[in-house]
Scaffold this motif. Structure first.
Motif, PDB file in Angstrom:
ATOM      1  N   GLN A 148      47.163  40.912  38.598  1.00 47.12           N
ATOM      2  CA  GLN A 148      48.088  39.807  38.854  1.00 47.12           C
ATOM      3  C   GLN A 148      47.921  38.791  37.742  1.00 47.12           C
ATOM      4  N   LYS A 149      49.029  38.471  37.069  1.00 44.31           N
ATOM      5  CA  LYS A 149      48.972  37.657  35.857  1.00 44.31           C
ATOM      6  C   LYS A 149      48.453  36.258  36.155  1.00 44.31           C
ATOM      7  N   ASN A 150      49.015  35.621  37.182  1.00 42.31           N
ATOM      8  CA  ASN A 150      48.575  34.278  37.552  1.00 42.31           C
ATOM      9  C   ASN A 150      48.941  34.023  39.008  1.00 42.31           C
ATOM     10  N   GLN A 151      48.662  32.804  39.468  1.00 43.31           N
ATOM     11  CA  GLN A 151      48.857  32.507  40.889  1.00 43.31           C
ATOM     12  C   GLN A 151      50.308  32.711  41.330  1.00 43.31           C
ATOM     13  N   ILE A 156      44.691  33.368  44.235  1.00 36.86           N
ATOM     14  CA  ILE A 156      44.312  34.197  43.085  1.00 36.86           C
ATOM     15  C   ILE A 156      44.640  33.456  41.796  1.00 36.86           C
ATOM     16  N   ILE A 157      43.660  33.380  40.901  1.00 35.88           N
ATOM     17  CA  ILE A 157      43.894  32.752  39.596  1.00 35.88           C
ATOM     18  C   ILE A 157      44.414  33.812  38.633  1.00 35.88           C
ATOM     19  N   LYS A 158      43.733  34.948  38.639  1.00 33.55           N
ATOM     20  CA  LYS A 158      44.154  36.075  37.807  1.00 33.55           C
ATOM     21  C   LYS A 158      43.432  37.345  38.278  1.00 33.55           C
ATOM     22  N   ASP A 159      44.161  38.440  38.365  1.00 35.72           N
ATOM     23  CA  ASP A 159      43.593  39.729  38.776  1.00 35.72           C
ATOM     24  C   ASP A 159      42.670  39.593  39.983  1.00 35.72           C
ATOM     25  N   LEU A 160      41.350  39.673  39.719  1.00 35.28           N
ATOM     26  CA  LEU A 160      40.373  39.668  40.808  1.00 35.28           C
ATOM     27  C   LEU A 160      39.684  38.315  40.968  1.00 35.28           C
ATOM     28  N   GLN A 219      43.071  49.635  23.734  1.00 29.46           N
ATOM     29  CA  GLN A 219      44.459  50.116  23.852  1.00 29.46           C
ATOM     30  C   GLN A 219      45.458  48.980  23.789  1.00 29.46           C
ATOM     31  N   GLY A 220      44.960  47.754  23.583  1.00 30.48           N
ATOM     32  CA  GLY A 220      45.857  46.613  23.490  1.00 30.48           C
ATOM     33  C   GLY A 220      46.356  46.097  24.817  1.00 30.48           C
ATOM     34  N   GLU A 221      45.687  46.566  25.905  1.00 31.36           N
ATOM     35  CA  GLU A 221      46.095  46.072  27.233  1.00 31.36           C
ATOM     36  C   GLU A 221      45.165  44.935  27.649  1.00 31.36           C
ATOM     37  N   GLU A 222      45.691  44.024  28.447  1.00 32.30           N
ATOM     38  CA  GLU A 222      44.909  42.885  28.935  1.00 32.30           C
ATOM     39  C   GLU A 222      43.728  43.391  29.782  1.00 32.30           C
ATOM     40  N   PRO A 223      42.489  42.963  29.487  1.00 31.97           N
ATOM     41  CA  PRO A 223      41.359  43.422  30.323  1.00 31.97           C
ATOM     42  C   PRO A 223      41.462  42.865  31.747  1.00 31.97           C
ATOM     43  N   ILE A 224      40.781  43.534  32.696  1.00 28.48           N
ATOM     44  CA  ILE A 224      40.804  43.102  34.102  1.00 28.48           C
ATOM     45  C   ILE A 224      39.915  41.869  34.237  1.00 28.48           C
ATOM     46  N   ALA A 225      40.486  40.790  34.774  1.00 34.87           N
ATOM     47  CA  ALA A 225      39.691  39.574  34.954  1.00 34.87           C
ATOM     48  C   ALA A 225      38.916  39.649  36.262  1.00 34.87           C
ATOM     49  N   PHE A 226      37.603  39.422  36.187  1.00 40.17           N
ATOM     50  CA  PHE A 226      36.786  39.351  37.415  1.00 40.17           C
ATOM     51  C   PHE A 226      35.687  38.308  37.203  1.00 40.17           C
ATOM     52  N   ASP A 227      35.207  37.753  38.324  1.00 39.55           N
ATOM     53  CA  ASP A 227      34.190  36.703  38.263  1.00 39.55           C
ATOM     54  C   ASP A 227      32.787  37.285  38.202  1.00 39.55           C
ATOM     55  N   HIS A 228      31.936  36.706  37.406  1.00 37.57           N
ATOM     56  CA  HIS A 228      30.523  37.108  37.373  1.00 37.57           C
ATOM     57  C   HIS A 228      29.760  36.047  36.617  1.00 37.57           C
ATOM     58  N   ASP A 229      28.465  35.953  36.892  1.00 39.90           N
ATOM     59  CA  ASP A 229      27.643  35.048  36.107  1.00 39.90           C
ATOM     60  C   ASP A 229      26.226  35.584  35.989  1.00 39.90           C
ATOM     61  N   CYS A 230      25.394  35.383  37.004  1.00 38.70           N
ATOM     62  CA  CYS A 230      23.979  35.753  36.852  1.00 38.70           C
ATOM     63  C   CYS A 230      23.760  37.259  36.792  1.00 38.70           C
ATOM     64  N   ARG A 231      24.581  37.996  37.468  1.00 44.43           N
ATOM     65  CA  ARG A 231      24.444  39.455  37.609  1.00 44.43           C
ATOM     66  C   ARG A 231      23.078  39.840  38.170  1.00 44.43           C
ATOM     67  N   GLU A 232      22.468  38.938  38.914  1.00 46.02           N
ATOM     68  CA  GLU A 232      21.231  39.318  39.590  1.00 46.02           C
ATOM     69  C   GLU A 232      21.231  38.865  41.053  1.00 46.02           C
ATOM     70  N   GLY A 233      22.418  38.659  41.583  1.00 46.67           N
ATOM     71  CA  GLY A 233      22.537  38.433  43.021  1.00 46.67           C
ATOM     72  C   GLY A 233      22.113  37.069  43.520  1.00 46.67           C
ATOM     73  N   ILE A 234      22.088  36.061  42.657  1.00 47.14           N
ATOM     74  CA  ILE A 234      21.625  34.764  43.141  1.00 47.14           C
ATOM     75  C   ILE A 234      22.619  33.622  42.940  1.00 47.14           C
ATOM     76  N   CYS A 235      23.668  33.834  42.164  1.00 43.89           N
ATOM     77  CA  CYS A 235      24.520  32.680  41.877  1.00 43.89           C
ATOM     78  C   CYS A 235      25.763  32.606  42.759  1.00 43.89           C
ATOM     79  N   GLY A 236      26.187  33.735  43.307  1.00 37.29           N
ATOM     80  CA  GLY A 236      27.347  33.732  44.187  1.00 37.29           C
ATOM     81  C   GLY A 236      28.678  33.723  43.457  1.00 37.29           C
ATOM     82  N   THR A 237      28.680  34.076  42.187  1.00 39.74           N
ATOM     83  CA  THR A 237      29.939  34.042  41.439  1.00 39.74           C
ATOM     84  C   THR A 237      30.727  35.338  41.578  1.00 39.74           C
TER      85      THR A 237
END
Ligand code: HEM
Ligand code: FES
Lengths: 251, 258
Positions: free
Chosen positions: B10-13, B109-113, B47-65
C-alpha cells in the motif's frame, strides 16, 4: 466524571453495565428455573406459586420493570459495543486466526439475539397467552377454594407439541451457551477474575451452564415422554369450553 | 530453502492496498523473518521495484518496533516471541506465507506493513508516568516494596508497546496494553499519588483514540511477545471502578473549584 457518565460513556463502563445486567438476568433465570421445577410436584404446588406471584400486585410490576430495564440496558450496550468494535477495524484480516477465544465468546451477539427472540415468544406464549388463547380457560381450584390459572396444565399442554418443545430446547441451549462465556466474562469485566482462580471460574461457568440446560431440558422432555401428564379429562374440558365459546356469537 | 510471501502493498494511507506475491531467493533457515524480507527487498531494489516497507529497530525483541501479522497471527507462529526473533526454520520449504499489517483503525497504515502507533504514545502521555522531582538520584531501596508487588510491576513493565494485542483482538481493543501500563505504576508505592487520575485519564485517551472494547476473549495475551497476562485487564477494570467511585464522592479541595 460522575458514575453515570462513566458507566454510559466509557468502554469499561459499558462493559460493567453488561456484566451487572447480565448478573441480574442470571439471578432471574435461575430463580425462574427453580420455580418451574415445581412442575414435578403436585399441580397444586406450582399453581399456588404462580398465584402467589400474581398476587404481588404492584411489587410484581416493579420487578417486571426492573427486569425490563436490565434486558433493555443489556441489549443497548451489546449493540453499542458491537458497533464500536466494528468501527475499530473496518478492514479485516485475510487470514483469520483464533488462538484461545472460545466459540461461545465469538458468537455472543448471535446467541444473545436469538435468546431475545425466544424471550418475546415465551412471553407471548405463557405470560400474555397470545399464541394460545385457550390457556385462558385453564383453571385450577386451590385447596382453599380459590380458582386460579392452571399453570401446570398450560405447561403440559404447551410441551405436548414436539415443535414447541424443540424450540424451547434449542433456545435454552443457546442461552446456556451464552452463559458459558457470559458468566466467567462478567467477573473479568468488573475486575474480580485473576489467574489464581481463573481455571476454577471457567469450570464453574461451564458446570453452571450445563446444569442450567439440564434443569430446563428435563421439563419438556418429561412432558413429551409422559413422565409429567394430566388426566386427559382436564385437557378435554378446556377444549370443550373453548369450542363452546367459539360457537356462541357472544363469546 | 525457498518460500513465497503474499504481502500487503500500500503506497500510503490514502491509497488502496492489495496483496502481491513474491518468491524469495535461496534462504538460510537460520535467517530471521526480517532478514528474509531484507533479501527479498534487495532483489526488489535490483529489479527497480519499491522495497517492502516494514517496521524494525532492535531486532532483539526488546524495543517493540517490529510488527506484522504472519499467517493471521501477530508476530508469527510462536508464543512469547516477537517477529524479529522469529526464524525461517519455523517455516517449511515452499511455504506460502501471508504477511499483513496490524489492522486497527486507530493504527492507520503509513506504507505497506508500517502502521502509525501514535495513539499508544497519547495514552502514555495521559498518565503512564510518575511525577517526581528531578535532581539527585534517590537512595536505593529507600521505599520498602514487597517482592510480590515488585515482581508483578516487573511483569507489567515487560510490555514493549508493540500493539500486537490490538492487532490480535477481535475488536481491536487496547485493553492489554493499557492494563499493563496502568498496573505497572498503580501497584507501586511511587504510583499511589496519581493512581486514580492515571487510570481515568489513560482509559479516556484509549477511548478517544477509537480502539474497540474488550470482550474477554484473551486473544491479546495469547499473542503477546512478552506474555503479559490478561490479569492486568481485570486489574485495570477494578482500578477504574474504584477510581470512578472515589472521584464521584470524595470532597474536593477549594482550589479545584476555581
Ligand atoms: C436472560 C437473558 C440473558 C442473560 C442471562 C445474559 C447474560 C450475559 C452475561 C452474564 C454476559 C457477560 C457480560 C460481560 O461480559 O461482562 C453477557 C454478555 C453479552 N450478552 Fe447477554 N444475557 C442475556 C440476554 C442477552 C440478549 C437478549 C442479548 C441480545 C442482544 C445479549 C447479548 C449479549 C452480548 C452481545 C454479550 C457480549 C458482551 C461482551 O462480551 O462484551 N444477551 N450476557
Ligand atoms: S525490532 Fe525491536 S522488538 Fe522486534
Amino acid at each position: 466524571m460522575n458514575i453515570v457518565t462513566a458507566l454510559l460513556k466509557t468502554s469499561i463502563g459499558k462493559k460493567i453495565i453488561m456484566a451487572l445486567t447480565g448478573a441480574v438476568l442470571i439471578g432471574f433465570i435461575i430463580g425462574h428455573l427453580v420455580g418451574n421445577l415445581q412442575i414435578f410436584s403436585d399441580p397444586e404446588k406450582i399453581n399456588a406459586y404462580a398465584h402467589f406471584l400474581q398476587g404481588l400486585g404492584p411489587a410484581l410490576w416493579l420487578i417486571r420493570l426492573f427486569l425490563l430495564l436490565c434486558v433493555g440496558l443489556h441489549i443497548w450496550m451489546a449493540v453499542l459495543l458491537w458497533c464500536e468494535n466494528k468501527k475499530a477495524r473496518s478492514q479485516s484480516y485475510t487470514a483469520s486466526h483464533t488462538i484461545q477465544a472460545s466459540y461461545a465468546s465469538r458468537t455472543m451477539k448471535y446467541s444473545g439475539f436469538i435468546v431475545l427472540a425466544f424471550i418475546l415468544y415465551h412471553l407471548a406464549h405463557f405470560t400474555v397467552k397470545a399464541t394460545n388463547p385457550e390457556y385462558n380457560e385453564m383453571m385450577w381450584t386451590l385447596a382453599d377454594g380459590t380458582v386460579v390459572p392452571d399453570v401446570h396444565l398450560m405447561m403440559v399442554a404447551g410441551f405436548s407439541s414436539l415443535t414447541v418443545s424443540l424450540f424451547y430446547l434449542i433456545s435454552v441451549g443457546l442461552l446456556s451457551f451464552h452463559l458459558s462465556h457470559g458468566f466467567q466474562s462478567m467477573f473479568q469485566s468488573v475486575g474480580l477474575r485473576t489467574e489464581t482462580w481463573g481455571r476454577a471460574l471457567k469450570v464453574i461457568s461451564i458446570v453452571l451452564s450445563l446444569a442450567y440446560f439440564a434443569g430446563n431440558a428435563v421439563i419438556p422432555l418429561s412432558v413429551l415422554t409422559g413422565k409429567v401428564s394430566r388426566p386427559d379429562s382436564s385437557i378435554e374440558a378446556v377444549a370443550e369450553s373453548v369450542s363452546s365459546h367459539l360457537n356462541t356469537p357472544s363469546g | 530453502m525457498k518460500v513465497k510471501i503474499k504481502v500487503w502493498r500500500q503506497k500510503n494511507q490514502e491509497s488502496k492496498g492489495g496483496f502481491k506475491v513474491y518468491d524469495s531467493p535461496e534462504l538460510n533457515s537460520n535467517m530471521s523473518f526480517l532478514e528474509m524480507l531484507d533479501v527479498i527487498n534487495e532483489d526488489l531494489t535490483d529489479q527497480g521495484e519499491e522495497p517492502i516497507a516494514f517496521d524494525h529497530d532492535c531486532r532483539e525483541g526488546i524495543c517493540g518496533t517490529c510488527s506484522l501479522v504472519i499467517d493471521g497471527k501477530p508476530h508469527g507462529p510462536h508464543q512469547g516471541v516477537a517477529t524479529c526473533q522469529t526464524y525461517m526454520r519455523s517455516f517449511e520449504d515452499g511455504d506460502i506465507i501471508t504477511v499483513e499489517p496490524f489492522r486497527a483503525d486507530p493504527f492507520p497504515i503509513i506504507k505497506d506493513l508500517v502502521v502509525n502507533r501514535k495513539p499508544f504514545d497519547k495514552i502514555i502521555q495521559a498518565g503512564g508516568f510518575v511525577t517526581v522531582r528531578t535532581g539527585s538520584a534517590p537512595d536505593a531501596n529507600a521505599i520498602p516494596i514487597s517482592k510480590e508487588v515488585a515482581d508483578t510491576a516487573m511483569d507489567a513493565a515487560a510490555c514493549i508497546g508493540c500493539g500486537a494485542c490490538v492487532a490480535a483482538c477481535k475488536n481491536a481493543s487496547a485493553m492489554l496494553f493499557v492494563g499493563a501500563k496502568v498496573s505497572q505504576l498503580n501497584g507501586l508505592p511511587q504510583g499511589q499519588a496519581e493512581k486514580d487520575n492515571r487510570v481515568l485519564n489513560m482509559v479516556a485517551a484509549m477511548d478517544e483514540a477509537g480502539f474497540g472494547n474488550c470482550t474477554n476473549q484473551y486473544e491479546c495475551s495469547a499473542v503477546c511477545p512478552k506474555l503479559i497476562t490478561h490479569d492486568f485487564i481485570s486489574q485495570l477494570n477494578r482500578d477504574f471502578v474504584a477510581a470512578t467511585v472515589r472521584k464521584s464522592f470524595k470532597s474536593k479541595p477549594s482550589t479545584a473549584k476555581l
